[in-house]
Design a protein around this motif. Structure first.
Motif, PDB file in Angstrom:
ATOM      1  N   ASN A 189      15.510  16.151 -83.664  1.00 15.25           N
ATOM      2  CA  ASN A 189      16.344  15.113 -84.262  1.00 15.25           C
ATOM      3  C   ASN A 189      15.679  13.750 -84.240  1.00 15.25           C
ATOM      4  O   ASN A 189      15.704  13.004 -85.202  1.00 15.25           O
ATOM      5  CB  ASN A 189      17.685  15.037 -83.536  1.00 15.25           C
ATOM      6  CG  ASN A 189      18.497  16.300 -83.708  1.00 15.25           C
ATOM      7  OD1 ASN A 189      18.386  16.984 -84.710  1.00 15.25           O
ATOM      8  ND2 ASN A 189      19.329  16.612 -82.728  1.00 15.25           N
ATOM      9  N   LYS A 225       5.425  24.276 -90.657  1.00  7.27           N
ATOM     10  CA  LYS A 225       5.520  22.949 -90.049  1.00  7.27           C
ATOM     11  C   LYS A 225       5.502  23.075 -88.528  1.00  7.27           C
ATOM     12  O   LYS A 225       5.859  24.109 -87.979  1.00  7.27           O
ATOM     13  CB  LYS A 225       6.803  22.248 -90.494  1.00  7.27           C
ATOM     14  CG  LYS A 225       6.873  22.019 -91.994  1.00  7.27           C
ATOM     15  CD  LYS A 225       8.188  21.368 -92.376  1.00  7.27           C
ATOM     16  CE  LYS A 225       8.278  21.168 -93.879  1.00  7.27           C
ATOM     17  NZ  LYS A 225       9.572  20.559 -94.279  1.00  7.27           N
ATOM     18  N   HIS A 269      15.884  26.625 -81.793  1.00  8.50           N
ATOM     19  CA  HIS A 269      15.904  26.124 -83.174  1.00  8.50           C
ATOM     20  C   HIS A 269      14.581  25.504 -83.593  1.00  8.50           C
ATOM     21  O   HIS A 269      14.032  25.831 -84.642  1.00  8.50           O
ATOM     22  CB  HIS A 269      17.021  25.097 -83.328  1.00  8.50           C
ATOM     23  CG  HIS A 269      17.067  24.473 -84.695  1.00  8.50           C
ATOM     24  ND1 HIS A 269      17.567  25.130 -85.790  1.00  8.50           N
ATOM     25  CD2 HIS A 269      16.660  23.247 -85.137  1.00  8.50           C
ATOM     26  CE1 HIS A 269      17.473  24.344 -86.860  1.00  8.50           C
ATOM     27  NE2 HIS A 269      16.930  23.207 -86.482  1.00  8.50           N
ATOM     28  N   SER A 270      14.045  24.624 -82.771  1.00 12.45           N
ATOM     29  CA  SER A 270      12.846  23.879 -83.150  1.00 12.45           C
ATOM     30  C   SER A 270      11.554  24.509 -82.673  1.00 12.45           C
ATOM     31  O   SER A 270      10.476  24.171 -83.164  1.00 12.45           O
ATOM     32  CB  SER A 270      12.928  22.453 -82.598  1.00 12.45           C
ATOM     33  OG  SER A 270      12.875  22.471 -81.174  1.00 12.45           O
ATOM     34  N   LEU A 309       8.770  28.178 -89.202  1.00 14.00           N
ATOM     35  CA  LEU A 309       9.238  26.849 -89.604  1.00 14.00           C
ATOM     36  C   LEU A 309       8.638  26.432 -90.935  1.00 14.00           C
ATOM     37  O   LEU A 309       8.459  25.236 -91.198  1.00 14.00           O
ATOM     38  CB  LEU A 309       8.889  25.817 -88.522  1.00 14.00           C
ATOM     39  CG  LEU A 309       9.339  26.136 -87.097  1.00 14.00           C
ATOM     40  CD1 LEU A 309       8.939  25.011 -86.147  1.00 14.00           C
ATOM     41  CD2 LEU A 309      10.850  26.354 -87.037  1.00 14.00           C
ATOM     42  N   ARG A 319      20.933  24.218 -84.300  1.00 16.74           N
ATOM     43  CA  ARG A 319      20.537  22.851 -83.936  1.00 16.74           C
ATOM     44  C   ARG A 319      19.704  22.872 -82.657  1.00 16.74           C
ATOM     45  O   ARG A 319      19.828  23.794 -81.838  1.00 16.74           O
ATOM     46  CB  ARG A 319      21.777  21.972 -83.735  1.00 16.74           C
ATOM     47  CG  ARG A 319      22.702  22.466 -82.645  1.00 16.74           C
ATOM     48  CD  ARG A 319      23.970  21.615 -82.541  1.00 16.74           C
ATOM     49  NE  ARG A 319      24.857  22.094 -81.493  1.00 16.74           N
ATOM     50  CZ  ARG A 319      25.736  23.069 -81.650  1.00 16.74           C
ATOM     51  NH1 ARG A 319      25.840  23.678 -82.823  1.00 16.74           N
ATOM     52  NH2 ARG A 319      26.526  23.436 -80.652  1.00 16.74           N
ATOM     53  N   SER A 335       8.769  18.723 -86.084  1.00 15.89           N
ATOM     54  CA  SER A 335       9.400  18.387 -87.354  1.00 15.89           C
ATOM     55  C   SER A 335      10.886  18.724 -87.369  1.00 15.89           C
ATOM     56  O   SER A 335      11.630  18.227 -88.218  1.00 15.89           O
ATOM     57  CB  SER A 335       8.698  19.111 -88.507  1.00 15.89           C
ATOM     58  OG  SER A 335       8.857  20.519 -88.393  1.00 15.89           O
ATOM     59  N   ARG A 336      11.342  19.562 -86.433  1.00 13.56           N
ATOM     60  CA  ARG A 336      12.749  19.940 -86.389  1.00 13.56           C
ATOM     61  C   ARG A 336      13.524  19.215 -85.298  1.00 13.56           C
ATOM     62  O   ARG A 336      14.713  19.473 -85.125  1.00 13.56           O
ATOM     63  CB  ARG A 336      12.883  21.448 -86.158  1.00 13.56           C
ATOM     64  CG  ARG A 336      12.711  22.263 -87.417  1.00 13.56           C
ATOM     65  CD  ARG A 336      13.249  23.668 -87.204  1.00 13.56           C
ATOM     66  NE  ARG A 336      13.298  24.427 -88.428  1.00 13.56           N
ATOM     67  CZ  ARG A 336      13.837  25.631 -88.533  1.00 13.56           C
ATOM     68  NH1 ARG A 336      14.362  26.214 -87.469  1.00 13.56           N
ATOM     69  NH2 ARG A 336      13.849  26.268 -89.682  1.00 13.56           N
TER      70      ARG A 336
END
Length: 327
Positions: free
Chosen positions: A320, A313, A191-192, A310, A132, A317-318
């Protein structure tokens, strides 16, 4: 396995079984469907033995491979690859194997690309990703030489570049002008891959603390709650004040093992992207011009640039709750 010219799909095989079960001869049904009697009998036998699952395609991989290279030989191939980083053309003569056989062995064990190996240990690179946003943020500093006003020697040549250095600074060392360095502080979410960077004058502890406070505000503004921060063992990050600044916000500070920059690999890779797509993208005529271009790069990186990790992307886009998502 089925192919583009296959006469029977799973649906066609079901029709075959229905017609045969209705009492019609297998040979007649095979002729109607444009297949051989042997093929028709094969699907009937599979259906009788396995039921409906027997009508689906199976892997064409053989059950046994009697001529496969012996396990001991494969272990020797992998050992040479990991210990000496040799390629198939060099491993083959050592073990008396064709280079093509060595390549298949390396591919089977995931060792066919040196980029997939950890150089010091020779072990396959272990990749990870947090589940996350904010669970782990990588922080690092990249050092870049400043650009004299009017451009450096790589852009305008030695003579003009040296003249620009003389005109830009009054600092001298051994009678030579000292332009100095810029320090690009960066923070990347594991994560993102959402990234935040600033060009600062040094890498001291108070500078690093100020950067992190602004980076933390950036991530918070994008709905990311930071839980851990991972840094290397630079002096600014080893200071108690930096750790205390993180702890005050409820953030855990982690440092990588010495001489293992791979652990902080996501921000290290981002530093390389900074060099290729911002710092050295085009000739800049001054340090201020390069610094001003950083904001546009970061916006493009976070909101528009596709990221291979990703699935093509952008990092936003990741996140929240990216800004404006629910407006």
């Amino acid at each position: 396995m089925s192919h583009r010219n296959a006469r029977l799909t799973v649906h066609g095989r079901r029709l075959l079984i229905q017609r045969v079960c209705s009492g019609r001869p297998v040979a007649h049904v095979a002729a109607e469907m444009g297949i051989s009697r042997a093929t028709a009998h094969k699907w009937v036998r599979r259906w009788q033995a396995e039921g409906d699952p027997g009508l689906f395609d199976r892997s064409s991989r053989p059950r046994t491979t009697p001529h496969r290279t012996a396990p001991g030989t494969e272990a020797a191939v992998c050992g040479l690859r990991q210990a000496r980083k040799l390629g198939p053309a060099r491993i083959g003569p050592i073990l008396g194997l064709p280079a093509s056989t060595v390549h298949r062995i390396l591919t089977r064990h995931g060792l066919n690309r040196l980029a997939w190996l950890d150089r010091p240990t020779g072990e396959p690179v272990r990749r990870y990703e947090r589940s996350r946003p904010g669970e782990l943020v990588h922080v690092d500093i990249k050092k870049l030489g400043n650009i004299p006003d009017g451009g450096g020697w790589r852009t305008v040549g030695r003579t003009t570049g040296n003249q620009n250095r003389q005109n830009t600074t009054d600092l001298r060392k051994s009678c030579k002008p000292v332009i100095g360095y810029s320090y690009i502080h960066s923070a990347v979410d594991d994560h993102s891959r959402l990234a935040y960077s600033e060009v600062l004058a040094d890498e001291r502890q108070h500078t690093a603390i100020g950067f992190w406070q602004r980076a933390h505000a950036f991530f918070t503004g994008h709905g990311v709650t930071v839980e851990r921060v991972l840094t290397d063992n630079g002096s600014c990050y080893k200071s108690k004040l930096f750790t205390q600044a993180l702890t005050a916000d409820g953030i855990t500070h982690k440092r990588i093992r010495p001489y293992r920059p791979q652990t902080n690999g996501k921000v290290e890779r981002f530093n390389r992207t900074l060099q290729e797509e911002w710092a050295y993208l085009r000739p800049y005529t001054s340090n201020d011009e390069r610094t001003a271009a950083l904001a546009d790069f970061l916006h493009s990186y976070n909101h528009h640039r596709c990221h291979t990790a990703l699935d093509g992307k952008p990092p936003i886009s990741r996140v929240n709750n990216p800004a404006g998502q629910y407006i």
